[in-house]
Design a protein around this motif. Sequence first.
Motif, PDB file in Angstrom:
ATOM      1  N   ALA A 269       0.810  -1.222   0.000  1.00  0.00           N
ATOM      2  CA  ALA A 269       0.000   0.000   0.000  1.00  0.00           C
ATOM      3  C   ALA A 269       0.839   1.266   0.000  1.00  0.00           C
ATOM      4  O   ALA A 269       0.421   2.302  -0.533  1.00  0.00           O
ATOM      5  CB  ALA A 269      -0.924   0.013   1.219  1.00  0.00           C
ATOM      6  N   ARG A 270       2.051   1.203   0.581  1.00  0.00           N
ATOM      7  CA  ARG A 270       2.849   2.429   0.737  1.00  0.00           C
ATOM      8  C   ARG A 270       4.292   2.044   1.033  1.00  0.00           C
ATOM      9  O   ARG A 270       4.552   1.055   1.729  1.00  0.00           O
ATOM     10  CB  ARG A 270       2.283   3.251   1.902  1.00  0.00           C
ATOM     11  CG  ARG A 270       2.944   4.584   2.175  1.00  0.00           C
ATOM     12  CD  ARG A 270       2.317   5.213   3.413  1.00  0.00           C
ATOM     13  NE  ARG A 270       2.891   6.500   3.758  1.00  0.00           N
ATOM     14  CZ  ARG A 270       2.334   7.670   3.493  1.00  0.00           C
ATOM     15  NH1 ARG A 270       1.166   7.720   2.880  1.00  0.00           N
ATOM     16  NH2 ARG A 270       2.916   8.792   3.848  1.00  0.00           N
ATOM     17  N   VAL A 271       5.235   2.816   0.494  1.00  0.00           N
ATOM     18  CA  VAL A 271       6.654   2.681   0.815  1.00  0.00           C
ATOM     19  C   VAL A 271       7.196   4.063   1.134  1.00  0.00           C
ATOM     20  O   VAL A 271       6.880   5.040   0.449  1.00  0.00           O
ATOM     21  CB  VAL A 271       7.455   2.066  -0.350  1.00  0.00           C
ATOM     22  CG1 VAL A 271       8.949   2.063  -0.025  1.00  0.00           C
ATOM     23  CG2 VAL A 271       6.981   0.644  -0.643  1.00  0.00           C
ATOM     24  N   GLU A 272       7.997   4.153   2.206  1.00  0.00           N
ATOM     25  CA  GLU A 272       8.646   5.408   2.584  1.00  0.00           C
ATOM     26  C   GLU A 272      10.147   5.172   2.735  1.00  0.00           C
ATOM     27  O   GLU A 272      10.583   4.068   3.094  1.00  0.00           O
ATOM     28  CB  GLU A 272       8.079   5.933   3.901  1.00  0.00           C
ATOM     29  CG  GLU A 272       6.632   6.361   3.806  1.00  0.00           C
ATOM     30  CD  GLU A 272       6.109   6.857   5.143  1.00  0.00           C
ATOM     31  OE1 GLU A 272       5.168   7.663   5.141  1.00  0.00           O
ATOM     32  OE2 GLU A 272       6.638   6.437   6.193  1.00  0.00           O
ATOM     33  N   VAL A 273      10.911   6.211   2.478  1.00  0.00           N
ATOM     34  CA  VAL A 273      12.364   6.108   2.576  1.00  0.00           C
ATOM     35  C   VAL A 273      12.898   7.392   3.198  1.00  0.00           C
ATOM     36  O   VAL A 273      12.308   8.468   3.043  1.00  0.00           O
ATOM     37  CB  VAL A 273      12.979   5.841   1.174  1.00  0.00           C
ATOM     38  CG1 VAL A 273      12.681   6.978   0.215  1.00  0.00           C
ATOM     39  CG2 VAL A 273      14.459   5.566   1.266  1.00  0.00           C
ATOM     40  N   ARG A 274      14.018   7.261   3.933  1.00  0.00           N
ATOM     41  CA  ARG A 274      14.652   8.452   4.505  1.00  0.00           C
ATOM     42  C   ARG A 274      16.148   8.223   4.634  1.00  0.00           C
ATOM     43  O   ARG A 274      16.634   7.098   4.545  1.00  0.00           O
ATOM     44  CB  ARG A 274      14.044   8.814   5.852  1.00  0.00           C
ATOM     45  CG  ARG A 274      14.315   7.846   6.987  1.00  0.00           C
ATOM     46  CD  ARG A 274      13.606   8.324   8.235  1.00  0.00           C
ATOM     47  NE  ARG A 274      13.866   7.478   9.400  1.00  0.00           N
ATOM     48  CZ  ARG A 274      13.303   7.654  10.584  1.00  0.00           C
ATOM     49  NH1 ARG A 274      12.445   8.655  10.762  1.00  0.00           N
ATOM     50  NH2 ARG A 274      13.579   6.863  11.597  1.00  0.00           N
ATOM     51  N   ALA A 275      16.865   9.308   4.850  1.00  0.00           N
ATOM     52  CA  ALA A 275      18.312   9.260   5.044  1.00  0.00           C
ATOM     53  C   ALA A 275      18.607   9.511   6.510  1.00  0.00           C
ATOM     54  O   ALA A 275      18.425  10.636   7.002  1.00  0.00           O
ATOM     55  CB  ALA A 275      18.995  10.312   4.176  1.00  0.00           C
ATOM     56  N   ASP A 276      19.022   8.446   7.229  1.00  0.00           N
ATOM     57  CA  ASP A 276      19.370   8.491   8.646  1.00  0.00           C
ATOM     58  C   ASP A 276      18.136   8.593   9.544  1.00  0.00           C
ATOM     59  O   ASP A 276      17.094   9.135   9.166  1.00  0.00           O
ATOM     60  CB  ASP A 276      20.338   9.648   8.964  1.00  0.00           C
ATOM     61  CG  ASP A 276      21.720   9.394   8.381  1.00  0.00           C
ATOM     62  OD1 ASP A 276      22.144   8.223   8.367  1.00  0.00           O
ATOM     63  OD2 ASP A 276      22.353  10.356   7.939  1.00  0.00           O
ATOM     64  N   HIS A 277      18.292   8.066  10.759  1.00  0.00           N
ATOM     65  CA  HIS A 277      17.237   8.124  11.762  1.00  0.00           C
ATOM     66  C   HIS A 277      16.960   9.581  12.133  1.00  0.00           C
ATOM     67  O   HIS A 277      17.867  10.397  12.260  1.00  0.00           O
ATOM     68  CB  HIS A 277      17.657   7.347  13.015  1.00  0.00           C
ATOM     69  CG  HIS A 277      17.875   5.890  12.753  1.00  0.00           C
ATOM     70  ND1 HIS A 277      16.861   4.964  12.812  1.00  0.00           N
ATOM     71  CD2 HIS A 277      19.000   5.207  12.422  1.00  0.00           C
ATOM     72  CE1 HIS A 277      17.340   3.766  12.541  1.00  0.00           C
ATOM     73  NE2 HIS A 277      18.642   3.879  12.306  1.00  0.00           N
ATOM     74  N   GLY A 278      15.699   9.904  12.291  1.00  0.00           N
ATOM     75  CA  GLY A 278      15.318  11.244  12.706  1.00  0.00           C
ATOM     76  C   GLY A 278      14.984  12.175  11.567  1.00  0.00           C
ATOM     77  O   GLY A 278      14.318  13.190  11.774  1.00  0.00           O
ATOM     78  N   SER A 279      15.436  11.897  10.353  1.00  0.00           N
ATOM     79  CA  SER A 279      15.082  12.738   9.215  1.00  0.00           C
ATOM     80  C   SER A 279      13.662  12.400   8.768  1.00  0.00           C
ATOM     81  O   SER A 279      13.152  11.315   9.048  1.00  0.00           O
ATOM     82  CB  SER A 279      16.063  12.525   8.062  1.00  0.00           C
ATOM     83  OG  SER A 279      15.990  11.208   7.582  1.00  0.00           O
ATOM     84  N   PRO A 280      13.000  13.314   8.068  1.00  0.00           N
ATOM     85  CA  PRO A 280      11.604  13.045   7.672  1.00  0.00           C
ATOM     86  C   PRO A 280      11.527  11.933   6.627  1.00  0.00           C
ATOM     87  O   PRO A 280      12.433  11.754   5.812  1.00  0.00           O
ATOM     88  CB  PRO A 280      11.141  14.388   7.096  1.00  0.00           C
ATOM     89  CG  PRO A 280      12.388  15.104   6.711  1.00  0.00           C
ATOM     90  CD  PRO A 280      13.435  14.671   7.692  1.00  0.00           C
ATOM     91  N   TRP A 281      10.422  11.191   6.666  1.00  0.00           N
ATOM     92  CA  TRP A 281      10.178  10.158   5.674  1.00  0.00           C
ATOM     93  C   TRP A 281       9.691  10.784   4.373  1.00  0.00           C
ATOM     94  O   TRP A 281       8.914  11.745   4.388  1.00  0.00           O
ATOM     95  CB  TRP A 281       9.115   9.169   6.167  1.00  0.00           C
ATOM     96  CG  TRP A 281       9.542   8.297   7.303  1.00  0.00           C
ATOM     97  CD1 TRP A 281       9.254   8.471   8.619  1.00  0.00           C
ATOM     98  CD2 TRP A 281      10.325   7.104   7.213  1.00  0.00           C
ATOM     99  NE1 TRP A 281       9.794   7.457   9.365  1.00  0.00           N
ATOM    100  CE2 TRP A 281      10.467   6.593   8.533  1.00  0.00           C
ATOM    101  CE3 TRP A 281      10.922   6.404   6.161  1.00  0.00           C
ATOM    102  CZ2 TRP A 281      11.164   5.430   8.824  1.00  0.00           C
ATOM    103  CZ3 TRP A 281      11.625   5.242   6.446  1.00  0.00           C
ATOM    104  CH2 TRP A 281      11.747   4.763   7.751  1.00  0.00           C
ATOM    105  N   THR A 282      10.124  10.246   3.250  1.00  0.00           N
ATOM    106  CA  THR A 282       9.643  10.649   1.931  1.00  0.00           C
ATOM    107  C   THR A 282       8.865   9.494   1.342  1.00  0.00           C
ATOM    108  O   THR A 282       9.353   8.358   1.295  1.00  0.00           O
ATOM    109  CB  THR A 282      10.818  10.998   0.996  1.00  0.00           C
ATOM    110  OG1 THR A 282      11.487  12.153   1.509  1.00  0.00           O
ATOM    111  CG2 THR A 282      10.332  11.285  -0.418  1.00  0.00           C
ATOM    112  N   ARG A 283       7.640   9.775   0.887  1.00  0.00           N
ATOM    113  CA  ARG A 283       6.833   8.707   0.286  1.00  0.00           C
ATOM    114  C   ARG A 283       7.351   8.387  -1.105  1.00  0.00           C
ATOM    115  O   ARG A 283       7.522   9.269  -1.949  1.00  0.00           O
ATOM    116  CB  ARG A 283       5.366   9.110   0.231  1.00  0.00           C
ATOM    117  CG  ARG A 283       4.456   7.994  -0.260  1.00  0.00           C
ATOM    118  CD  ARG A 283       3.011   8.323  -0.034  1.00  0.00           C
ATOM    119  NE  ARG A 283       2.133   7.233  -0.466  1.00  0.00           N
ATOM    120  CZ  ARG A 283       0.828   7.209  -0.282  1.00  0.00           C
ATOM    121  NH1 ARG A 283       0.225   8.234   0.334  1.00  0.00           N
ATOM    122  NH2 ARG A 283       0.098   6.191  -0.691  1.00  0.00           N
ATOM    123  N   ALA A 284       7.591   7.107  -1.372  1.00  0.00           N
ATOM    124  CA  ALA A 284       8.106   6.681  -2.665  1.00  0.00           C
ATOM    125  C   ALA A 284       6.972   6.495  -3.663  1.00  0.00           C
ATOM    126  O   ALA A 284       5.823   6.228  -3.285  1.00  0.00           O
ATOM    127  CB  ALA A 284       8.877   5.370  -2.506  1.00  0.00           C
TER     128      ALA A 284
END
Length: 350
Positions: A269-284
Amino acid sequence: MLVHQDEPYNAETPPDALAAQITSLDSFYGRNHAPIPHIDSASWRLRVEGLVDRPLELSMDDLRRRFPERTVVATLQCAGNRRADLIEVRDIPHQVPWGPGATSTARWSGVSLADVLDEAGVRPEAAHIAFTGADVSQQTDPPQPFGGSVPVAKATSSEVLLAWAMNGQQLPAVHGAPVRVVVPGWIGARSVKWLQRISAQAEPSDNHFQTEYSVLLPEAEPGTPGDGITLGPISIHCAILRPARNAHLACGPTKISGFAFAGEDRTVARVEVRADHGSPWTRADLDPPANPWTWQHWHATLTLPAGEVELIARAWDSTAAVQPESPATVWNLRGYANNAAAHLHVTCRP
């Protein structure tokens, strides 16, 4: 192929091949517990027995002539896929250190298992359908053929095949010729290769590999009866395919891509990715599934800072199940069913 063992042959699909919707025959992963049998299709016979009204013995010609041919596109995946991430948490001795490539997708052709079982007449008291292959493992004492079972409800679903073809070609010996089972949405161990016998029975298979493919909790003692959770449907998970692990990149906007797979008849249903812990998630962006039985590819663009960066991706399925963030939370004694969020380290230069 990344070959982990020559005998028995165990090799995973390289990341570039995982990026294709259909995996080529020469890139499809191989998971085995015994030497590969080479069986003459002309003399091969399949026995259907147990709790049935009409036991059957079928040749290849019988299967082709008596049942309609069907095709299903399906992803198969080893239960040990991504075990390497668990090994980084804590060692798992004597197990293949699979990366994300113990999974592949093919176009399978053959006959519906349900049609064959219908002709045999499965009795009401049968609750499980067991399969036995021709590959004899020396890992058991005494040695025994590989086998396993699935509940009758799954076995009689329209997507489950007895397959003799793969991507429009004759099934190769390495993938189970002349006939193998294909159980979409379930761990690959239930898609028994080099099929010789089907048995309708009241209880699950007593084959060693039916219970071997179970999750043992960290405090369990291996070998204790009933101490594991037997594996069936695959849990939601994803992998990062590009960039490559430990790649050196220019900082700034960077395309990140991978695949996600939900298992059974669920979809991603959804995939999210981010760079490093604590940074905001970006929806793929998520590619539509070819059907409910296949992986889905995803891609996103992140602006990466200079220095050491950990990329993290997570997925939800259509039941709203989401991946746990850390492999440490799903570590188990055999290293099965790792559905933790994907982590990948890169270095970015200014």
